[in-house]
Scaffold this motif. Structure first.
Motif, mmCIF file in Angstrom:
data_model
loop_
_atom_site.group_PDB
_atom_site.id
_atom_site.type_symbol
_atom_site.label_atom_id
_atom_site.label_comp_id
_atom_site.label_asym_id
_atom_site.label_seq_id
_atom_site.Cartn_x
_atom_site.Cartn_y
_atom_site.Cartn_z
ATOM 1 N N UNK A 165 55.997 21.371 -41.508
ATOM 2 C CA UNK A 165 55.232 19.938 -41.298
ATOM 3 C C UNK A 165 53.896 20.345 -41.099
ATOM 4 N N UNK A 166 53.774 21.372 -40.279
ATOM 5 C CA UNK A 166 52.279 22.001 -40.021
ATOM 6 C C UNK A 166 51.616 22.596 -41.421
ATOM 7 N N UNK A 167 52.416 23.442 -42.222
ATOM 8 C CA UNK A 167 51.963 23.894 -43.375
ATOM 9 C C UNK A 167 51.931 23.093 -44.460
ATOM 10 N N UNK A 168 52.536 21.903 -44.546
ATOM 11 C CA UNK A 168 52.689 20.787 -45.703
ATOM 12 C C UNK A 168 51.065 20.261 -45.293
ATOM 13 N N UNK A 169 50.761 19.903 -44.144
ATOM 14 C CA UNK A 169 49.571 19.283 -43.785
ATOM 15 C C UNK A 169 48.414 20.044 -44.381
ATOM 16 N N UNK A 170 48.458 21.292 -44.134
ATOM 17 C CA UNK A 170 47.463 22.391 -44.530
ATOM 18 C C UNK A 170 47.300 22.184 -45.918
ATOM 19 N N UNK A 171 48.422 22.594 -46.647
ATOM 20 C CA UNK A 171 48.491 22.475 -48.173
ATOM 21 C C UNK A 171 48.228 21.179 -48.732
ATOM 22 N N UNK A 172 48.538 20.225 -48.330
ATOM 23 C CA UNK A 172 48.147 18.972 -49.051
ATOM 24 C C UNK A 172 46.639 18.698 -48.689
ATOM 25 N N UNK A 173 46.136 18.874 -47.562
ATOM 26 C CA UNK A 173 44.749 18.616 -47.477
ATOM 27 C C UNK A 173 43.983 19.566 -48.438
ATOM 28 N N UNK A 174 44.418 20.830 -48.626
ATOM 29 C CA UNK A 174 43.657 21.788 -49.548
ATOM 30 C C UNK A 174 43.718 21.133 -50.944
#
Length: 235
Positions: A165-174
């Motif tokens: 979940x945390x990495x998904x937020x990072x990747x989608x914002x990027x």
């Protein structure tokens, strides 16, 4: 429950214990469902937003719940909830098999064991040892036969979903900011697609798409991503 099998009044006592055991299975499923819903409703949005905000700050922007993030969280929540329920159903299947084995033991095994003039306590212990060996309810059994203690499994499963979940937020914002490449921060010995993978990603650049395909490589994975807007294809 098993000790009641060797008792003189075993029929009634076994029935009572089995009824209690079945009620415990129902309670287990209800508690898993409650915990899964709470995790999906509270923890996942928090973790996703944490990753997205960190990426936004690194890119000099801000985070808001735009459509891409709402849809991503909805997909994560649905997948996480379904996965927890699938795993709890497997535990219930194992418990139900155990219950059937106890009934069968009470119906057939006890008279046979008692024929050797063993005491009720010895009968119960022998059955308990055999049933415990055949039905390891304190372990989650994987398809390859590997066994993991239930508590360790629950912790690793929750940590895995949290990291995703945390990495998904990072990747989608990027991705939302047009970033195409991410720098990987991972354990030095951790592989890309599995812990044993010879492709060691720590410190390497990966496309956003590849990173989204492998946000982690194993339970308890420490993988994280840093946006690299300065990198473009061919640079």
């Amino acid at each position: 429950m098993i000790a009641a099998i060797g008792d003189n009044g075993r029929s009634r006592k076994v029935a009572d214990r089995l009824a209690q055991f079945q009620a415990a299975i129902v309670d287990f499923r209800q508690r898993v469902d409650t915990e899964a819903r709470a995790f999906v409703a509270r923890q996942l949005p928090h973790l996703y937003e944490e990753g997205a905000r960190a990426a936004a700050e690194a890119l000099g922007g801000h985070f808001s719940w735009t459509l891409i993030h709402r849809e991503a969280l909805q997909a994560l929540a649905s997948d996480s909830y379904a996965d927890f329920l699938r795993r709890s159903e497997e535990e219930q299947r194992m418990a139900a098999a155990f219950g059937r084995a106890v009934r069968e033991a009470a119906r057939r095994a006890v008279p046979l064991l008692a024929a050797d003039h063993t005491t009720a306590l010895q009968v119960a212990k022998a059955l308990a040892d055999r049933l415990a060996a055949e039905h390891q309810l304190t372990y989650v059994i994987y398809r390859n036969g590997a066994r993991m203690p239930v508590q360790a499994w629950a912790e690793s499963a929750t940590l895995a979903k949290s990291a995703v979940a945390c990495n998904a937020g990072t990747l989608n914002r990027a991705r939302e900011a047009g970033v195409q490449w991410m720098e990987v921060c991972d354990g030095a010995d951790c592989g890309w697609a599995s812990h044993q993978d010879t492709d060691k990603p720590n410190g390497t650049l990966r496309s956003v798409e590849d990173a989204a395909a492998w946000p982690i490589s194993h339970p308890r994975c420490r993988r994280a991503f840093g946006a690299r807007p300065d990198v473009t294809v061919g640079s």
